[in-house]
Every structure is written in C-alpha cells, then in structure tokens.
Design a protein around this motif. Structure first.
Motif, PDB file in Angstrom:
ATOM      1  N   ASP A 146      -8.340  -0.585   7.622  1.00 12.59           N
ATOM      2  CA  ASP A 146      -8.759  -1.159   6.333  1.00 12.59           C
ATOM      3  C   ASP A 146      -8.302  -2.611   6.190  1.00 12.59           C
ATOM      4  OD1 ASP A 146      -9.928   1.240   5.625  1.00 12.59           O
ATOM      5  OD2 ASP A 146      -8.199   1.921   4.425  1.00 12.59           O
ATOM      6  N   ALA A 193       3.567  10.345   3.313  1.00 17.64           N
ATOM      7  CA  ALA A 193       2.968  10.204   1.992  1.00 17.64           C
ATOM      8  C   ALA A 193       4.036   9.725   1.019  1.00 17.64           C
ATOM      9  CB  ALA A 193       2.387  11.539   1.532  1.00 17.64           C
ATOM     10  N   GLY A 233      -2.403  12.390   4.049  1.00 22.81           N
ATOM     11  CA  GLY A 233      -3.479  12.315   5.029  1.00 22.81           C
ATOM     12  C   GLY A 233      -3.715  10.917   5.586  1.00 22.81           C
ATOM     13  N   ASP A 234      -3.104   9.888   4.990  1.00 20.88           N
ATOM     14  CA  ASP A 234      -3.251   8.527   5.513  1.00 20.88           C
ATOM     15  C   ASP A 234      -2.454   8.376   6.804  1.00 20.88           C
ATOM     16  OD1 ASP A 234      -4.897   7.653   3.503  1.00 20.88           O
ATOM     17  OD2 ASP A 234      -3.369   6.472   2.454  1.00 20.88           O
ATOM     18  N   THR A 235      -2.955   7.524   7.674  1.00 22.14           N
ATOM     19  CA  THR A 235      -2.246   7.184   8.911  1.00 22.14           C
ATOM     20  C   THR A 235      -2.088   5.670   8.973  1.00 22.14           C
ATOM     21  OG1 THR A 235      -4.279   6.980  10.186  1.00 22.14           O
ATOM     22  CG2 THR A 235      -3.240   9.156  10.143  1.00 22.14           C
ATOM     23  N   LEU A 236      -1.191   5.232   9.810  1.00 17.01           N
ATOM     24  CA  LEU A 236      -1.011   3.793   9.981  1.00 17.01           C
ATOM     25  C   LEU A 236      -2.271   3.186  10.592  1.00 17.01           C
ATOM     26  CD1 LEU A 236       1.074   1.583   9.479  1.00 17.01           C
ATOM     27  CD2 LEU A 236       1.864   1.890  11.815  1.00 17.01           C
ATOM     28  N   TRP A 237      -2.935   3.938  11.462  1.00 15.97           N
ATOM     29  CA  TRP A 237      -4.187   3.469  12.060  1.00 15.97           C
ATOM     30  C   TRP A 237      -5.245   3.238  10.981  1.00 15.97           C
ATOM     31  CZ3 TRP A 237      -5.459   2.059  16.960  1.00 15.97           C
ATOM     32  CH2 TRP A 237      -6.805   1.854  17.229  1.00 15.97           C
ATOM     33  N   GLY A 238      -5.362   4.176  10.047  1.00 12.03           N
ATOM     34  CA  GLY A 238      -6.343   4.033   8.968  1.00 12.03           C
ATOM     35  C   GLY A 238      -6.022   2.847   8.068  1.00 12.03           C
ATOM     36  N   ILE A 239      -4.750   2.670   7.753  1.00 12.61           N
ATOM     37  CA  ILE A 239      -4.342   1.531   6.919  1.00 12.61           C
ATOM     38  C   ILE A 239      -4.622   0.230   7.658  1.00 12.61           C
ATOM     39  CG2 ILE A 239      -2.365   0.391   5.845  1.00 12.61           C
ATOM     40  CD1 ILE A 239      -1.175   3.230   5.415  1.00 12.61           C
ATOM     41  N   VAL A 244       0.866  -1.178   0.000  1.00 10.23           N
ATOM     42  CA  VAL A 244       0.000   0.000   0.000  1.00 10.23           C
ATOM     43  C   VAL A 244       0.898   1.221   0.000  1.00 10.23           C
ATOM     44  CG1 VAL A 244      -1.709   1.293   1.324  1.00 10.23           C
ATOM     45  CG2 VAL A 244      -1.814  -1.198   1.270  1.00 10.23           C
ATOM     46  N   VAL A 262       1.269   4.988   0.802  1.00 12.85           N
ATOM     47  CA  VAL A 262       0.619   5.933   1.706  1.00 12.85           C
ATOM     48  C   VAL A 262       0.281   7.211   0.946  1.00 12.85           C
ATOM     49  CG1 VAL A 262       0.883   7.251   3.846  1.00 12.85           C
ATOM     50  CG2 VAL A 262       1.904   4.969   3.647  1.00 12.85           C
ATOM     51  N   ALA A 263      -0.986   7.590   0.987  1.00 17.62           N
ATOM     52  CA  ALA A 263      -1.460   8.817   0.342  1.00 17.62           C
ATOM     53  C   ALA A 263      -1.408   9.959   1.356  1.00 17.62           C
ATOM     54  CB  ALA A 263      -2.890   8.620  -0.157  1.00 17.62           C
TER      55      ALA A 263
END
Length: 116
Positions: free
Chosen positions: A79, A107, A70-76, A65, A67-68
């Motif tokens: 998902d 990012a 605004g992405d966080t490790l928590w969000g990844i 993945v 990282v875009a």
C-alpha cells in the motif's frame, strides 16, 4: 687490529646533545610520509567540515499505520509503495525504519510508514 687513520686538519666530533633539546632529522622518505599523513588528515577534516556545514538531514515525512487483524508487513508495504517501486525494498525500508527484527507484525501494533 690497526688504529684508525688520522686525517690532517680534522677535528674530533663533539658529542651530540641528548634529550629534548636534540633536533629531529627526517630522511626524504620520512618527509614524504609526514606530508602524506598531513594531507590525509587535512582532507578528512575538510570532508567532515563539509558534512557538518550541510547540517542534519531533514527527517522523512511519515505516517503511522495501526496494524489490523490479518494485516502483514508485505501488505502495508504494498500500500505504501510508489508505482513501479519494488515491494521488497519497501518491506526492508519499513523494517529498518521501525527497527523490526523480522517481517512479522501484530494486530494493534503501530508501524511508521514513509508518506509518499
């Protein structure tokens, strides 16, 4: 000082040889220790041989993945988590899998995520 008593029919003791030709005499306790150590070594070698016989574990299937912004490790991790799986555990798994010193990602960074 009195001289040692003389016993009828006794012969003087011969000197024991010294060096590498002497034999080792173990007490009962010494034999128990030697046998215990031998058993522990045998079990250790047997256990290691069992692990070697299994071969290497299959590598887990992963996906990458990127990282875009605004992405966080928590969000990844959220998902990637299976239904009912604690996201905190997935975050720790991702940190270990990617050798991350902290939970911060940037990012453009590529993160390896287990495929579920």
């Amino acid at each position: 000082m009195r001289p040692a008593p003389v016993v009828q029919g006794a012969r003087p003791r011969a000197a024991q040889p010294t060096g590498s030709s002497s034999t080792l005499h173990l007490t009962r306790r010494g034999r128990v220790v030697v046998w215990t150590l031998a058993a522990v070594v045998a079990l250790g070698v047997g256990g290691a041989a069992g692990a070697w016989a299994d071969g290497t574990a299959a590598a887990p299937e992963v996906r990458r993945v990127v990282v875009a912004p605004g992405d966080t490790l928590w969000g990844i991790a959220a998902d990637a988590a299976s239904p009912g799986q604690d996201v905190r555990d997935v975050v720790l798994e991702l940190m270990a899998l990617n050798e991350l010193p902290s939970g911060g990602v940037q990012a453009g960074q590529t993160v390896v995520v287990p495929a579920r």
